[in-house]
Design an enzyme around this catalytic site. Sequence first.
Site, PDB file in Angstrom:
ATOM      1  CE1 TYR A 101     -35.598 -22.363 -15.985  1.00  0.00           C
ATOM      2  CE2 TYR A 101     -38.082 -23.697 -15.934  1.00  0.00           C
ATOM      3  CZ  TYR A 101     -37.011 -23.326 -16.609  1.00  0.00           C
ATOM      4  OH  TYR A 101     -36.528 -24.397 -17.559  1.00  0.00           O
ATOM      5  CD  GLU A 189     -34.139 -22.368 -18.857  1.00  0.00           C
ATOM      6  OE1 GLU A 189     -34.363 -23.119 -18.779  1.00  0.00           O
ATOM      7  OE2 GLU A 189     -33.047 -21.309 -19.159  1.00  0.00           O
TER       8      GLU A 189
END
Lengths: 379, 300
Positions: A101, A189
Amino acid sequence: MDLFEYQGKQFFASFGIPVSPGGVADTVDEAVAAAEAAGYPVVVKAQVMVGGRGKAGGVKLANDADEVRLHAGNILGLDIKGHIVKRLWIEHASDIAEEYYASFTLDRSAKKHLGMLSAEGGVEIEQVAVDNPDAIAKIWIDPVDGLTDAQAREWVAAAKLNPDAVEGAVAILKQLYTAYTDGDADLAEINPLILKPSGEVHALDAKVTLDNNASYRHDWAEYEATQERDSREQAAHEADLQYVGLDGYVGIIANGAGLAMSTLDVVNQVGGSPANFLDVGGGADADKFVKALTIIDNDPLVKSIFINIFGGITRGEEVANGIITALGQIDISSPIVIRLDGTNAEEGRAILEPHLGDKLRMEPTMLDAARTVVELAKA
Amino acid sequence: MAIFVDENTKVIYQGLTGSQGRYYGLLNRDYGTQVVGGTNPKKAGTDVDGIPVFASVAEAVAETGANASCIFIPAAGVKAAVMEAAEGGVEFIVCITEGVPAHDEAWFFNKLRRDFPNVRLLGPNCPGIISPGKCNIGITAGHIAKEAEPGAINVGIVSRSGTLTYQALYELKLQGIGVTTCVGIGGDPVPGTSFIDCLQAFEADPDTHAIMMIGEIGGSAEEEAAEFIRSSVTKPLSAYIAGQTAPAGKKMGHAGAIVSGGKGTAAAKMEALTAAGVRVGANPTEAGELMVEIVKELSA
């Protein structure tokens, strides 16, 4: 402004971030064509601005044209948490060794950019943040310095990624930071950021929110064109009004964002439910009131309307004249309650006085006006 | 006394020759603010209703002794305007302009902190600051504020919202309560001046006896202020938080006013402030009434 995944990937690609080859499809035939171009196997992905697409059946693997037809047919039109799928993104399926992530956003408290990186990507990262906060390596970046190579390396080391991923991750994080800053994103993101068995690091998803204030220095027309708005919000957007649609029955117009929010609060406190947030801003332009009143009155849920004005530089009599002129130009079906206070409120009220009746009432305070407008809505 | 600006503040207006700059610059001058100049590189040597226009802030400071600047420049030019003001030598910069990109704000906030630690920026996207009777910089209607009086109990106001600030000033005036300074810090993600900066200044100002605070949903500035109040503010406060019933995830006009993931809710902010001893009203009127109570108690 939130981007769809495929737009986010195009945005990332324009900053050199590796993403999977693929294409957009609005029909089953287009999906097959996109799949042929990307090369099998492919992933068929619903394009909606809501999480949990996979669980809702909106993401499927397809090995040939027949499977693409099957899945594309099922996913197009699917309702995912109230979002109807109108568009698909078809991309070449990637082999995945590990899922990470990575993101950048503004830390308003620290007044610096916050980078987050975790070796535990691909899952609910918010859950990781709760259960195992140490698994997320954070870095605070001074916007004046930017993200240096040495910082990026230290950060990747702190996140304990697979040694094979280090070089690729450092490169992508630096590109992602550039996309975030030069691209004027509020959020950039990647979840998951993947390590392939071949050793390459690659963005498998894209979540991007752009800063509308920066639109003047970018060409975002394509992103702007696909924004999801309800009909009320679209009309307000075209009229350049600050409007947010809600699901209650009291229409709200106030001058100033803070006063508008406060008006919602007071309506709720007296047992009502606001239909919208609408800030008409400063000034007393009758045209603005015409547009604002029309949008609110066209909302079938609205039963009564609360106009809450506090005069500052714009004087009460100017606002009162603006409202009366507006009401002369349009026919509003719901009863209106006005609260007018501040600069020259007395003069303003005197102008409104002769026009008062069942359709137009006036109250001295916000609370009184809220009670009256809610009573009228319930009558 | 007052905080940040008073009768000795000399202000130049960056963008004085534009329609907004001219309108508010002249209104501020009418109020009594020392408006000593404006800037516009293309119109240097001219004047706006008698106010001289200079090519740059540095030149205006050299010629007039200005120590503050007010920015009415379109959003695209704000980053350069803020740096020009700091480099030009003013100590206090008020940026009224709304719609400034967040990355620009984050950049000049950190740049100022590093290279110009003595320069204070207020805004962007704020209504400005008024020390009633002494100095009004920005878009606040001066006549709705009552001047602080020596010997009386006076209040300082700090707010994230424009219209609610006016309302607070007005309600205090109706009650006969004077205000030392009212600071509109604005609703943007990276405000140059924070609640804490203002609380600290009000705490240090001997003429300010009580403080009124108006917050909004989004971010954690109110929670941080509550922490500061608990540790470092001895003066009584009342507060109101706008957006108690705003739905999560929706942007409500101000860039700052957005609730995400349960953080930055009005309930959390009200709880934090209450726990720090602040009297929190359910609406602006109630916060005003609570302040009246505080002033009565202090006067007794």
